[in-house]
Design an enzyme around this catalytic site. Structure first.
Site, short mmCIF file in Angstrom:
data_model
loop_
_atom_site.label_atom_id
_atom_site.label_comp_id
_atom_site.label_asym_id
_atom_site.label_seq_id
_atom_site.Cartn_x
_atom_site.Cartn_y
_atom_site.Cartn_z
N TRP A 30 60.72 -63.80 -31.27
CA TRP A 30 62.06 -63.66 -31.85
C TRP A 30 63.08 -63.13 -30.84
CZ3 TRP A 30 57.64 -61.32 -33.94
CH2 TRP A 30 57.39 -60.02 -33.49
N GLU A 46 62.12 -58.49 -38.50
CA GLU A 46 62.34 -57.06 -38.76
C GLU A 46 61.49 -56.58 -39.93
OE1 GLU A 46 63.74 -55.14 -36.76
OE2 GLU A 46 64.62 -56.67 -35.49
N THR A 73 54.08 -53.67 -39.42
CA THR A 73 52.99 -53.65 -38.46
C THR A 73 53.48 -53.67 -37.02
OG1 THR A 73 50.89 -54.72 -37.93
CG2 THR A 73 52.73 -56.19 -38.43
N LEU A 95 48.39 -57.86 -44.34
CA LEU A 95 49.39 -56.91 -43.82
C LEU A 95 49.48 -55.65 -44.68
CD1 LEU A 95 52.42 -59.11 -42.74
CD2 LEU A 95 51.05 -57.62 -41.30
N GLY A 96 49.03 -55.76 -45.95
CA GLY A 96 49.12 -54.61 -46.84
C GLY A 96 50.53 -54.43 -47.38
N TYR A 97 50.73 -53.45 -48.24
CA TYR A 97 52.00 -53.13 -48.86
C TYR A 97 52.73 -54.40 -49.33
CZ TYR A 97 56.20 -50.52 -49.96
OH TYR A 97 57.26 -49.97 -50.62
N TYR A 131 68.64 -50.01 -40.88
CA TYR A 131 68.04 -50.56 -39.67
C TYR A 131 68.04 -52.10 -39.71
CZ TYR A 131 64.47 -51.96 -36.37
OH TYR A 131 63.81 -52.59 -35.37
N ASP A 136 66.33 -47.19 -34.12
CA ASP A 136 64.93 -46.97 -34.48
C ASP A 136 64.46 -45.70 -33.79
OD1 ASP A 136 64.65 -47.68 -31.86
OD2 ASP A 136 63.21 -49.29 -32.20
N CYS A 189 72.84 -39.48 -18.06
CA CYS A 189 71.96 -38.79 -19.00
C CYS A 189 72.03 -37.28 -18.81
CB CYS A 189 70.53 -39.29 -18.81
SG CYS A 189 69.38 -38.47 -19.91
#
Ligand code: SF4
Length: 315
Positions: free
Chosen positions: A3, A16, A22, A59-61, A98, A116, A191
């Site tokens: 992507w 996303e 994962t 992948l779950g959920y 996000y 993120d 920085c």
């Protein structure tokens, strides 16, 4: 990453959503499988939920897959297009800041920063912030993007989505949590945290150990014993007698001239800065308060519920 450089909003959204679920290496085959089965948002919206869940399998959920499908269904009924702005995207069910910022900046070039965990770390070090709030980080990241991409600021001719990806990549590969590679960092000259980068942002405080507390519920034929609480947090509310620290139970028993009390169970409660683990004891004693007539704190309500569930006949 397949992507990378993508500007198709559906593909960006899909990547996303998968990345929320994962790691990159695991997301890639799912991304390819999804696009092979459902090449467009409309195709996804017209597919059976079962077919979507089958591709998602492993992948779950599954709620995330169901939400993505629901979103695709709603959007394909409305013409099959994702809205173009961050604020419109944010209105869609299941899309947080996000994902909305990722789609708006990478697909439509809106100047909105994607924040993120990596970007949060970069910004915190860049600004030498130890405990920035999410809003502070988002505002600073937006501001930074606005400045570097404006002709009078940095004047960089960079697509906002590319800037976002660059910042995320900087956090993932250079400004890493331990031993960041400041020597080779392209933003080192700006920085403010580079002399001791690991101080920023401050490590999340470990969950504190709960404070051990004892509560004594005195139950009589006409009610229970309640006391008016004092102090900043619970002052003005009523509750059961409590003590904390060593010897808490003997102290409580002594206050009421009791020899012993029976342990009923444990209640856990968290205030903003303090966690309690309350051992709840009960004993018979003449007492007249009706708890429903007094304002009780949430902690005392929990204790009351525990007692009622175990000793219903006594109240
Ligand atoms: S100079 Fe060091 S601390 Fe600062 S952004 Fe670069 S890698 Fe991170």
């Amino acid at each position: 990453m397949p992507w990378r450089g993508e500007t198709d909003p559906y593909r960006i959204l899909l990547s996303e959503v998968l990345l929320q679920q994962t790691r990159v290496d695991q997301a890639i085959p799912y991304y390819r499988r999804f696009l092979a089965e459902f090449p467009t948002l409309e195709a996804l919206g017209q597919a059976d939920l079962e077919a979507v869940l089958e591709v998602w399998q492993g992948l779950g959920y599954y709620a995330r897959a169901r939400n993505l499908h629901k979103l695709a269904q709603a959007l394909s009924r409305a013409g099959g297009q994702l809205p173009r702005t961050y604020h419109e995207l944010l209105q869609l069910p299941g899309l947080g800041p996000y994902t909305a910022a990722a789609v708006a900046s990478m697909a439509f070039g809106e100047r909105v920063a994607v924040v993120d965990g990596n970007v949060r770390r970069v910004i915190a070090r860049w600004m030498a912030w130890q405990n920035p709030s999410p809003k502070q980080v988002q505002d600073e990241a937006d501001e930074l993007m606005a400045v570097v991409l404006s002709p009078t600021g940095g004047g960089l001719e960079v697509f906002p989505g590319d800037w976002n990806q660059a910042l995320m990549e900087l956090g993932a590969t250079v400004c890493i949590p331990k031993n960041p590679r400041c020597g080779g960092c392209p933003v080192a000259q700006f920085c403010q945290g580079k002399t001791s980068p690991e101080r920023y942002p401050a490590a999340k405080q470990r969950l504190q150990k709960p404070v051990e507390v004892v509560a004594l519920v005195l139950v009589g034929p006409q009610g229970v014993h309640l006391e008016l609480r004092e102090g900043r947090i619970l002052g003005g509310l009523w509750g059961f007698p409590m003590e904390e620290g060593a010897g808490a139970l003997p102290r409580l028993l002594g206050r009421f001239g009791l020899e012993a009390a029976e342990l009923v169970g444990t209640v856990r409660h968290a205030f903003t800065h303090r966690k309690l683990r309350v051992q709840v004891y009960w004993a018979n004693k003449d007492a007249r308060e009706q708890p429903e007539n007094r304002p009780l704190s949430r902690l005392d309500r929990k204790i009351l519920e525990l007692i009622q569930s175990q000793r219903n006949a006594l109240l």
